[in-house]
Design a protein around this motif. Structure first.
Motif, short mmCIF file in Angstrom:
data_model
loop_
_atom_site.label_atom_id
_atom_site.label_comp_id
_atom_site.label_asym_id
_atom_site.label_seq_id
_atom_site.Cartn_x
_atom_site.Cartn_y
_atom_site.Cartn_z
N VAL A 165 -16.46 51.78 -14.50
CA VAL A 165 -17.46 52.79 -14.17
C VAL A 165 -16.86 53.91 -13.32
N ASP A 166 -16.01 53.55 -12.40
CA ASP A 166 -15.45 54.55 -11.48
C ASP A 166 -14.06 55.03 -11.86
N GLY A 167 -13.60 54.74 -13.04
CA GLY A 167 -12.27 55.19 -13.47
C GLY A 167 -11.57 54.15 -14.31
N ALA A 168 -10.26 54.16 -14.25
CA ALA A 168 -9.46 53.23 -15.05
C ALA A 168 -9.58 51.81 -14.51
N ALA A 169 -9.58 50.87 -15.43
CA ALA A 169 -9.66 49.46 -15.05
C ALA A 169 -8.30 48.95 -14.63
N THR A 170 -8.29 47.98 -13.73
CA THR A 170 -7.07 47.25 -13.42
C THR A 170 -7.33 45.79 -13.74
N TYR A 171 -6.28 45.04 -13.86
CA TYR A 171 -6.38 43.67 -14.36
C TYR A 171 -5.77 42.70 -13.36
N TYR A 172 -6.26 41.46 -13.40
CA TYR A 172 -5.77 40.40 -12.53
C TYR A 172 -5.62 39.13 -13.34
N ALA A 173 -4.46 38.49 -13.23
CA ALA A 173 -4.25 37.20 -13.85
C ALA A 173 -4.32 36.15 -12.74
N LEU A 175 -2.20 43.27 -12.13
CA LEU A 175 -1.58 43.91 -13.28
C LEU A 175 -2.27 45.26 -13.47
N PRO A 176 -1.61 46.37 -13.07
CA PRO A 176 -2.28 47.67 -13.05
C PRO A 176 -2.80 48.15 -14.41
N THR A 177 -2.10 47.83 -15.49
CA THR A 177 -2.52 48.32 -16.80
C THR A 177 -2.57 47.17 -17.81
N LEU A 178 -3.15 47.46 -18.95
CA LEU A 178 -3.21 46.46 -20.01
C LEU A 178 -1.81 46.16 -20.55
N ASP A 179 -0.92 47.16 -20.54
CA ASP A 179 0.46 46.92 -20.97
C ASP A 179 1.18 45.97 -20.01
N ASP A 180 0.90 46.09 -18.72
CA ASP A 180 1.47 45.15 -17.74
C ASP A 180 0.96 43.74 -18.01
N ALA A 181 -0.31 43.63 -18.38
CA ALA A 181 -0.88 42.31 -18.70
C ALA A 181 -0.20 41.72 -19.93
N LYS A 182 0.09 42.57 -20.92
CA LYS A 182 0.79 42.09 -22.13
C LYS A 182 2.19 41.61 -21.79
N ALA A 203 -5.93 32.51 -21.76
CA ALA A 203 -6.60 31.22 -21.63
C ALA A 203 -5.83 30.12 -22.35
N LEU A 204 -5.24 30.45 -23.48
CA LEU A 204 -4.43 29.47 -24.21
C LEU A 204 -3.20 29.04 -23.40
N ARG A 205 -2.75 29.87 -22.49
CA ARG A 205 -1.61 29.56 -21.64
C ARG A 205 -2.04 29.00 -20.28
N GLY A 206 -3.35 28.77 -20.09
CA GLY A 206 -3.83 28.18 -18.84
C GLY A 206 -4.11 29.17 -17.73
N HIS A 207 -4.15 30.44 -18.05
CA HIS A 207 -4.41 31.49 -17.06
C HIS A 207 -5.77 32.13 -17.34
N ALA A 208 -6.32 32.77 -16.33
CA ALA A 208 -7.54 33.56 -16.50
C ALA A 208 -7.17 35.03 -16.30
N LEU A 209 -7.74 35.89 -17.12
CA LEU A 209 -7.49 37.33 -16.99
C LEU A 209 -8.81 38.00 -16.68
N TYR A 210 -8.81 38.82 -15.63
CA TYR A 210 -10.01 39.53 -15.20
C TYR A 210 -9.74 41.03 -15.23
N ARG A 211 -10.84 41.80 -15.37
CA ARG A 211 -10.74 43.25 -15.38
C ARG A 211 -11.75 43.83 -14.40
#
Length: 92
Positions: free
Chosen positions: A58-66, A75-82, A46-54
């Motif tokens: 419930v049904d398994g591993a979370a994936t992420y979207y910027a 972004l498949p994993t939290l490391d990819d988001a980083k 958010a500080l960089r002007g982006h939104a991050l969603y997860r």
């Protein structure tokens, strides 16, 4: 005409909860230790002007979207988001 009405004052931060109050969490899973890493990362996005969603975990591993300006990056994993945060000028 004068009415003597006193306001009911309650101190700020009082533990005088309304009837029916429970100490359950409003957002389920907020106490999850992995959630803290996500919430911190979302704030950095958010500080960089982006939104991050997860997605739901419930049904398994979370994936992420910027998202920014209607453009979405998966972004498949939290490391990819980083790593993406570093690409957009943030510090992970």
């Amino acid at each position: 005409m004068h009415t003597d009405i006193t306001q009911k004052e309650m101190p700020t931060g009082s533990v005088n909860y309304p009837a029916g109050h429970t100490d359950t969490l409003i957002v389920p899973g907020i106490a999850d230790p992995g959630n803290k890493a996500f919430v911190t990362l979302r704030a950095q996005f958010a500080l960089r002007g982006h939104a991050l969603y997860r997605t739901s975990t419930v049904d398994g591993a979370a994936t992420y979207y910027a998202e920014r300006w209607g453009q979405v990056r998966h972004l498949p994993t939290l490391d990819d988001a980083k790593r993406f945060l570093v690409q957009i000028g943030g510090a992970a």
